[in-house]
Motif scaffolding. Structure first.
Motif, PDB file in Angstrom:
ATOM      1  N   PRO A  20       0.816  -1.218   0.000  1.00 22.59           N
ATOM      2  CA  PRO A  20       0.000   0.000   0.000  1.00 22.59           C
ATOM      3  C   PRO A  20       0.853   1.274   0.000  1.00 22.59           C
ATOM      4  N   SER A  21       2.023   1.219   0.633  1.00 16.02           N
ATOM      5  CA  SER A  21       2.928   2.370   0.641  1.00 16.02           C
ATOM      6  C   SER A  21       3.437   2.669  -0.770  1.00 16.02           C
ATOM      7  N   ASP A  22       3.765   1.616  -1.528  1.00 19.41           N
ATOM      8  CA  ASP A  22       4.203   1.786  -2.918  1.00 19.41           C
ATOM      9  C   ASP A  22       3.085   2.432  -3.746  1.00 19.41           C
ATOM     10  N   ALA A  23       1.876   1.931  -3.562  1.00 14.06           N
ATOM     11  CA  ALA A  23       0.739   2.436  -4.324  1.00 14.06           C
ATOM     12  C   ALA A  23       0.496   3.913  -4.024  1.00 14.06           C
ATOM     13  N   SER A  24       0.610   4.274  -2.759  1.00 15.36           N
ATOM     14  CA  SER A  24       0.420   5.664  -2.360  1.00 15.36           C
ATOM     15  C   SER A  24       1.458   6.571  -3.008  1.00 15.36           C
ATOM     16  N   ARG A  25       2.698   6.120  -3.004  1.00 14.51           N
ATOM     17  CA  ARG A  25       3.789   6.910  -3.605  1.00 14.51           C
ATOM     18  C   ARG A  25       3.579   7.100  -5.101  1.00 14.51           C
ATOM     19  N   ILE A  26       3.173   6.034  -5.786  1.00 16.11           N
ATOM     20  CA  ILE A  26       2.934   6.109  -7.230  1.00 16.11           C
ATOM     21  C   ILE A  26       1.769   7.037  -7.535  1.00 16.11           C
ATOM     22  N   GLN A  27       0.670   6.869  -6.791  1.00 15.55           N
ATOM     23  CA  GLN A  27      -0.507   7.695  -7.038  1.00 15.55           C
ATOM     24  C   GLN A  27      -0.205   9.173  -6.773  1.00 15.55           C
ATOM     25  N   SER A  28       0.539   9.446  -5.713  1.00 20.15           N
ATOM     26  CA  SER A  28       0.895  10.815  -5.379  1.00 20.15           C
ATOM     27  C   SER A  28       1.749  11.462  -6.468  1.00 20.15           C
ATOM     28  N   SER A  29       2.757  10.735  -6.943  1.00 19.92           N
ATOM     29  CA  SER A  29       3.634  11.310  -7.967  1.00 19.92           C
ATOM     30  C   SER A  29       2.886  11.538  -9.277  1.00 19.92           C
ATOM     31  N   GLN A  30       1.962  10.640  -9.623  1.00 16.65           N
ATOM     32  CA  GLN A  30       1.180  10.809 -10.848  1.00 16.65           C
ATOM     33  C   GLN A  30       0.252  12.022 -10.727  1.00 16.65           C
ATOM     34  N   ALA A  31      -0.375  12.188  -9.563  1.00 15.15           N
ATOM     35  CA  ALA A  31      -1.281  13.318  -9.360  1.00 15.15           C
ATOM     36  C   ALA A  31      -0.521  14.645  -9.400  1.00 15.15           C
ATOM     37  N   SER A  41      -6.711   3.699 -14.500  1.00 21.30           N
ATOM     38  CA  SER A  41      -5.366   4.240 -14.701  1.00 21.30           C
ATOM     39  C   SER A  41      -4.337   3.354 -14.006  1.00 21.30           C
ATOM     40  N   PHE A  42      -3.070   3.563 -14.347  1.00 17.69           N
ATOM     41  CA  PHE A  42      -2.004   2.776 -13.730  1.00 17.69           C
ATOM     42  C   PHE A  42      -2.015   2.906 -12.208  1.00 17.69           C
ATOM     43  N   PRO A  43      -2.112   4.132 -11.646  1.00 17.29           N
ATOM     44  CA  PRO A  43      -2.133   4.219 -10.182  1.00 17.29           C
ATOM     45  C   PRO A  43      -3.293   3.457  -9.543  1.00 17.29           C
ATOM     46  N   SER A  44      -4.448   3.445 -10.180  1.00 13.18           N
ATOM     47  CA  SER A  44      -5.573   2.717  -9.588  1.00 13.18           C
ATOM     48  C   SER A  44      -5.361   1.209  -9.665  1.00 13.18           C
ATOM     49  N   ARG A  45      -4.728   0.742 -10.733  1.00  9.02           N
ATOM     50  CA  ARG A  45      -4.444  -0.697 -10.842  1.00  9.02           C
ATOM     51  C   ARG A  45      -3.396  -1.123  -9.811  1.00  9.02           C
ATOM     52  N   VAL A  46      -2.411  -0.248  -9.568  1.00  6.45           N
ATOM     53  CA  VAL A  46      -1.393  -0.541  -8.556  1.00  6.45           C
ATOM     54  C   VAL A  46      -2.042  -0.577  -7.171  1.00  6.45           C
ATOM     55  N   GLN A  47      -2.950   0.359  -6.916  1.00  3.66           N
ATOM     56  CA  GLN A  47      -3.617   0.394  -5.620  1.00  3.66           C
ATOM     57  C   GLN A  47      -4.428  -0.885  -5.398  1.00  3.66           C
ATOM     58  N   SER A  48      -5.088  -1.358  -6.437  1.00  5.53           N
ATOM     59  CA  SER A  48      -5.861  -2.590  -6.351  1.00  5.53           C
ATOM     60  C   SER A  48      -4.950  -3.785  -6.059  1.00  5.53           C
ATOM     61  N   ALA A  49      -3.829  -3.853  -6.753  1.00 10.79           N
ATOM     62  CA  ALA A  49      -2.890  -4.950  -6.538  1.00 10.79           C
ATOM     63  C   ALA A  49      -2.324  -4.917  -5.123  1.00 10.79           C
TER      64      ALA A  49
END
Length: 70
Positions: A20-31, A41-49
């Motif tokens: 979940p920490s990885d997903a948060s970092r990815i989503q934050s940088s994309q936003a 989107s990629f960040p949402s798929r990462v968050q799901s995984a």
């Protein structure tokens, strides 16, 4: 030529799972860079995984089908 020293990448055999920490970092940088973070989107798929990895995803029902009647 010597063997490659790159680590193996892959699906189920991969030891490195998204957290979940990885997903948060990815989503934050994309936003922050103005990229889409919505559904599909990629960040949402990462968050799901990451959520599935954190919950210890249950066995897939696709492989086994219905259980036999007792």
């Amino acid at each position: 030529m010597p063997p490659s020293s790159k680590p193996a990448r892959g699906g189920a055999a991969s030891a490195n799972k998204t957290t979940p920490s990885d997903a948060s970092r990815i989503q934050s940088s994309q936003a922050k860079s103005g990229n889409d973070t919505g559904k599909g989107s990629f960040p949402s798929r990462v968050q799901s995984a990451a959520a599935k990895n954190a919950a210890g995803s249950p066995p897939s029902s696709k492989a086994g089908g219905k259980a036999p009647k007792a």
